[in-house]
Design an enzyme around this catalytic site. Sequence first.
Site, PDB file in Angstrom:
ATOM      1  N   ASP A   6      -1.395  -5.180  -5.381  1.00  0.00           N
ATOM      2  CA  ASP A   6      -2.773  -4.966  -5.104  1.00  0.00           C
ATOM      3  C   ASP A   6      -3.680  -5.259  -6.484  1.00  0.00           C
ATOM      4  O   ASP A   6      -2.841  -5.330  -7.536  1.00  0.00           O
ATOM      5  CB  ASP A   6      -3.423  -3.620  -4.797  1.00  0.00           C
ATOM      6  N   GLU A   7      -5.050  -5.551  -6.467  1.00  0.00           N
ATOM      7  CA  GLU A   7      -5.522  -6.002  -7.649  1.00  0.00           C
ATOM      8  C   GLU A   7      -5.765  -4.946  -8.813  1.00  0.00           C
ATOM      9  O   GLU A   7      -5.772  -5.167  -9.840  1.00  0.00           O
ATOM     10  CB  GLU A   7      -7.095  -6.241  -7.237  1.00  0.00           C
ATOM     11  N   LYS A  25       1.908  -9.089  -1.789  1.00  0.00           N
ATOM     12  CA  LYS A  25       1.131  -9.231  -3.063  1.00  0.00           C
ATOM     13  C   LYS A  25       1.113  -8.008  -3.465  1.00  0.00           C
ATOM     14  O   LYS A  25       0.888  -6.879  -2.830  1.00  0.00           O
ATOM     15  CB  LYS A  25      -0.247 -10.220  -2.926  1.00  0.00           C
ATOM     16  N   LYS A  65       0.832  -0.991   0.073  1.00  0.00           N
ATOM     17  CA  LYS A  65       0.183  -0.224  -0.014  1.00  0.00           C
ATOM     18  C   LYS A  65       0.975   1.250  -0.033  1.00  0.00           C
ATOM     19  O   LYS A  65       1.920   1.266   0.562  1.00  0.00           O
ATOM     20  CB  LYS A  65      -0.715   0.111   1.255  1.00  0.00           C
ATOM     21  N   HIS A  82      -7.506 -13.224  -6.894  1.00  0.00           N
ATOM     22  CA  HIS A  82      -8.123 -12.140  -6.095  1.00  0.00           C
ATOM     23  C   HIS A  82      -9.318 -12.043  -6.879  1.00  0.00           C
ATOM     24  O   HIS A  82      -9.722 -12.204  -8.115  1.00  0.00           O
ATOM     25  CB  HIS A  82      -7.391 -10.671  -6.573  1.00  0.00           C
ATOM     26  N   LYS A  90     -13.251  -5.363   6.672  1.00  0.00           N
ATOM     27  CA  LYS A  90     -13.946  -4.105   6.024  1.00  0.00           C
ATOM     28  C   LYS A  90     -15.010  -4.710   4.964  1.00  0.00           C
ATOM     29  O   LYS A  90     -15.737  -3.682   4.526  1.00  0.00           O
ATOM     30  CB  LYS A  90     -13.352  -3.138   5.349  1.00  0.00           C
TER      31      LYS A  90
HETATM   32  C1  CAP Z   1      -7.079  -5.437   1.572  1.00  0.00           C
HETATM   33  C2  CAP Z   1      -7.472  -5.458  -0.172  1.00  0.00           C
HETATM   34  C3  CAP Z   1      -8.224  -6.408  -0.624  1.00  0.00           C
HETATM   35  C4  CAP Z   1      -9.347  -6.702  -0.147  1.00  0.00           C
HETATM   36  C5  CAP Z   1     -10.510  -7.376  -1.085  1.00  0.00           C
HETATM   37  C6  CAP Z   1      -7.918  -3.986  -0.192  1.00  0.00           C
HETATM   38  O1  CAP Z   1      -6.528  -4.263   1.936  1.00  0.00           O
HETATM   39  O2  CAP Z   1      -6.040  -5.285  -0.651  1.00  0.00           O
HETATM   40  O3  CAP Z   1      -8.145  -6.116  -2.182  1.00  0.00           O
HETATM   41  O4  CAP Z   1      -8.975  -7.850   0.873  1.00  0.00           O
HETATM   42  O5  CAP Z   1     -11.646  -8.040  -0.444  1.00  0.00           O
HETATM   43  O6  CAP Z   1      -7.261  -3.385  -1.093  1.00  0.00           O
HETATM   44  O7  CAP Z   1      -8.820  -3.683   0.350  1.00  0.00           O
HETATM   45  P1  CAP Z   1      -6.777  -4.097   3.271  1.00  0.00           P
HETATM   46  P2  CAP Z   1     -11.829  -9.569  -0.454  1.00  0.00           P
HETATM   47  O8  CAP Z   1      -6.013  -4.928   4.352  1.00  0.00           O
HETATM   48  O9  CAP Z   1      -5.784  -2.581   3.609  1.00  0.00           O
HETATM   49  O10 CAP Z   1      -8.040  -3.650   3.635  1.00  0.00           O
HETATM   50  O11 CAP Z   1     -10.597 -10.347   0.015  1.00  0.00           O
HETATM   51  O12 CAP Z   1     -12.911  -9.705   0.416  1.00  0.00           O
HETATM   52  O13 CAP Z   1     -12.210  -9.851  -1.637  1.00  0.00           O
HETATM   53 MG    MG Z   2      -6.790  -4.932  -2.668  1.00  0.00          MG
END
Ligand code: CAP
Ligand code: MG
Length: 420
Positions: free
Chosen positions: A176-177, A174, A148, A264, A304
């Site tokens: 991020d998406e 990893k 991040k 993801h 979240k």
């Molecule tokens: C987590 C995360 C993931 C989420 C997606 C984000 O970051 O990288 O993409 O986990 O949700 O960007 O939110 P944080 P899920 O730890 O900063 O929240 O796993 O439910 O698909």
């Molecule tokens: Mg993410």
Amino acid sequence: MSYADFVALNYKPKKSDLICLFYIEPFQVSMKEAAGAVAAESSVGTWTEVTTETKRIAKMRAKVFEIKNNYIKVAYPYELFERGNMPEILSSIAGNIFGMKIVKNLRLEDIKFPENIIKSFKGPAFGINGIRKLLNIKDRPLVGTIVKPKLGLNPKEHAKVAYESWVGGCDIVKDDENLSSQDFNKFRERVMCTLIAKDKAEKETGEKKAYLANITAETEEMLDRANFVKHNKGNYLMVDIINMGWSALQTVRKHNFKLPLHAHRAGYAALARNKMHGISMLAIAKIARMIGVDSMHIGTAVGKMEGPAKEISEIEEEIELSLIKKNEASHILEQKWYNLKPVMAVCSGGLYPSLVPSLIKMFGKNIICQAGGGVHGHKLGTKAGATAMRQAVEAALKGVSLREYAKNHKELYIALRQWD
Ligand code: CAP
Ligand code: MG
């Protein structure tokens, strides 16, 4: 042939049938009519009789064999499907039917795949054991982070965050998406910098580490990126399974890079969040297991993102076990997974150390506890944030409360004060 011809409540499904469980709300017609319409449009029928249908084709009709309140079960002869072609299978059972006027709402809750269809897909190459072996971690939950801010860092900055996460205690880092190869952070440069940081962190910690490089892109470019990772001794690939599409996922799996594949699920909630319409996360997770991902986001219940604990546990069982028993109350069909490996569940989204014990309690040790903000938001920085997450896992496994453990673990202590 009318829609009612697709309802056969005395039909006993064959072992070789594919079975779908739908939630359905008819629009201005009887349940039988709407259910028949769904079975018709998803198999051989249409809105009127056609002169081109033969007796042989009539035998291939899907049959609604159960109607219980708003839930129906439909059996499809396996001949309707092309084995090993997920887009085709879904264009039948998860296609036109969602847009028909005759249904107000329609949700595909679960799909029971017969043996010959299951076996026409590859399934995970590594699975839980393969990932554990790669990282040399016997039975504790894995600790992961997402670099991040999710967008904006340049390759060197990205690699530095990754390095600090690993030396702090993360097993997995990893992308991020939504990070791929933007101008501020080109894929190939990022991979090179981050893999150098991984080597350094492995040497310093004596632990194996994984870098999940997000290769999501146009299909041929994605394969090039996967080859690039492989060529440079990367040890894990990551893809956005919903936005890339099932065909692209099959292509990546078919190429057999001999690297684990992380899934993801960004965008899944557009299909699954509305409990009355769309495709359930359980069904999405089954499809991904069949095609062959090794780790997959399933939610957290406590973080979240939306999703109750019971539903997430059921998804975890579906991707881990080799036999799923039918569960009428939860609208889950029986499923045998034959020789397909289990997938490692990833709990991510709004996590921080305080939530780790409840995750392990709810979902067991075969999970990746992944925190982005909960690592890089730590007041003392990324390294301390990673250490606090690892300490939280240690405490939970020892059965010691976090408060107690924090007494002589400074990083955890600060994290608890910060977010509790
Ligand atoms: C987590 C995360 C993931 C989420 C997606 C984000 O970051 O990288 O993409 O986990 O949700 O960007 O939110 P944080 P899920 O730890 O900063 O929240 O796993 O439910 O698909
Ligand atoms: Mg993410």
